[in-house]
Design an enzyme around this catalytic site. Structure first.
Site, PDB file in Angstrom:
ATOM      1  N   THR A   3      -3.229   6.918   0.222  1.00  0.00           N
ATOM      2  CA  THR A   3      -3.177   5.800   1.167  1.00  0.00           C
ATOM      3  C   THR A   3      -1.800   5.497   1.745  1.00  0.00           C
ATOM      4  O   THR A   3      -1.626   4.478   2.403  1.00  0.00           O
ATOM      5  CB  THR A   3      -3.711   4.522   0.489  1.00  0.00           C
ATOM      6  OG1 THR A   3      -2.888   4.209  -0.631  1.00  0.00           O
ATOM      7  CG2 THR A   3      -5.158   4.699   0.053  1.00  0.00           C
ATOM      8  N   ASP A   4      -0.817   6.368   1.524  1.00  0.00           N
ATOM      9  CA  ASP A   4       0.525   6.124   2.055  1.00  0.00           C
ATOM     10  C   ASP A   4       0.789   7.075   3.218  1.00  0.00           C
ATOM     11  O   ASP A   4       0.983   8.274   3.015  1.00  0.00           O
ATOM     12  CB  ASP A   4       1.569   6.321   0.958  1.00  0.00           C
ATOM     13  CG  ASP A   4       2.972   5.988   1.425  1.00  0.00           C
ATOM     14  OD1 ASP A   4       3.167   5.616   2.604  1.00  0.00           O
ATOM     15  OD2 ASP A   4       3.896   6.107   0.600  1.00  0.00           O
ATOM     16  N   PRO A   5       0.807   6.560   4.459  1.00  0.00           N
ATOM     17  CA  PRO A   5       0.962   7.433   5.621  1.00  0.00           C
ATOM     18  C   PRO A   5       2.403   7.848   5.919  1.00  0.00           C
ATOM     19  O   PRO A   5       2.672   8.399   6.975  1.00  0.00           O
ATOM     20  CB  PRO A   5       0.402   6.569   6.754  1.00  0.00           C
ATOM     21  CG  PRO A   5       0.710   5.178   6.335  1.00  0.00           C
ATOM     22  CD  PRO A   5       0.556   5.171   4.824  1.00  0.00           C
TER      23      PRO A   5
END
Length: 170
Positions: A3-5
Site C-alpha cells: 500500500t505504499d506508492p
C-alpha cells in the site's frame, strides 16, 4: 496488497519494460467481504450505476443511509469521476483528465454532509490507488482499465454468490 506508492519501492526493468515491486513493508490484507463489495463498487462506478454505488457505499460503510440528497449526489458524482478510467473500452489516457481536481471540487459538500468516516480499509487502499493513478499520469500510461477490471471481475470468486452480480454493460 502493498500500500505504499513511493517510487523508491519499485525498480524499473528496461529490458522487460516492467516495474517490479521491491519493498513489501507496507503490505496488508483486506477482509474478503470488503474486497467482494469494493470490487462491486468499482464496477458500479465504471458503469455509472447510481443505485449500485449507493448500495455498495452503504454496505462498505461510506454512507449510513441517513445522508441528505445533496451528500448522496456529491458522493455518487465523485464515484463516477474516480470510475472514469474504467468507464469505456480501450486504453484510458491518464494524462487526459484530472481526476484529483474533479473530485476535490466536491470535497466541501462531502465534508459538510458526511455522517460517518470512510471505512478504515480505504485509507491504505486509496493511498495505493492514488499513487498508482499518479504514476500512470507521470509516465503517460494508456491502460485498458475497463478490460482489466472486467477480466478480474469475471474470474473473481465472490464469497456471497447469492447476491445479484453487477453486469458488464458497454
Amino acid at each position: 496488497m502493498q500500500t505504499d506508492p513511493n517510487w523508491s519501492n519499485f525498480l524499473y526493468d528496461d529490458s522487460e519494460r516492467q516495474f517490479n515491486l521491491i519493498d513489501f513493508g507496507a503490505a496488508r490484507e483486506f477482509p474478503k467481504k470488503f474486497v467482494d463489495d469494493y470490487l462491486r463498487m468499482v464496477v458500479a462506478c465504471a458503469n455509472r450505476d447510481r443505485a449500485g454505488v449507493l448500495e455498495m457505499s452503504r454496505r462498505l460503510g461510506f454512507l449510513t443511509g441517513e445522508e441528505p440528497e445533496v451528500m448522496l449526489d456529491a458522493h455518487v458524482e465523485a464515484a463516477f469521476i474516480v470510475g472514469v478510467p474504467f468507464a469505456t473500452p480501450g486504453g484510458h489516457d491518464f494524462r487526459a483528465n484530472n481526476i484529483t481536481h474533479s473530485v476535490s471540487n466536491l470535497g466541501a459538500t462531502m465534508l459538510k454532509y458526511r455522517l460517518t468516516p470512510p471505512p478504515d480499509e480505504v485509507y491504505s487502499l486509496h493511498r495505493k490507488l492514488s499513487g498508482a493513478f499518479l504514476a500512470c499520469i507521470k509516465i503517460g500510461a494508456v491502460v485498458p482499465c475497463r478490460e482489466m477490471l472486467f477480466k478480474v471481475y469475471e474470474q473473481y470468486d465472490f464469497s456471497d454468490d447469492h447476491l445479484e452480480v453487477l453486469s458488464n454493460t458497454g
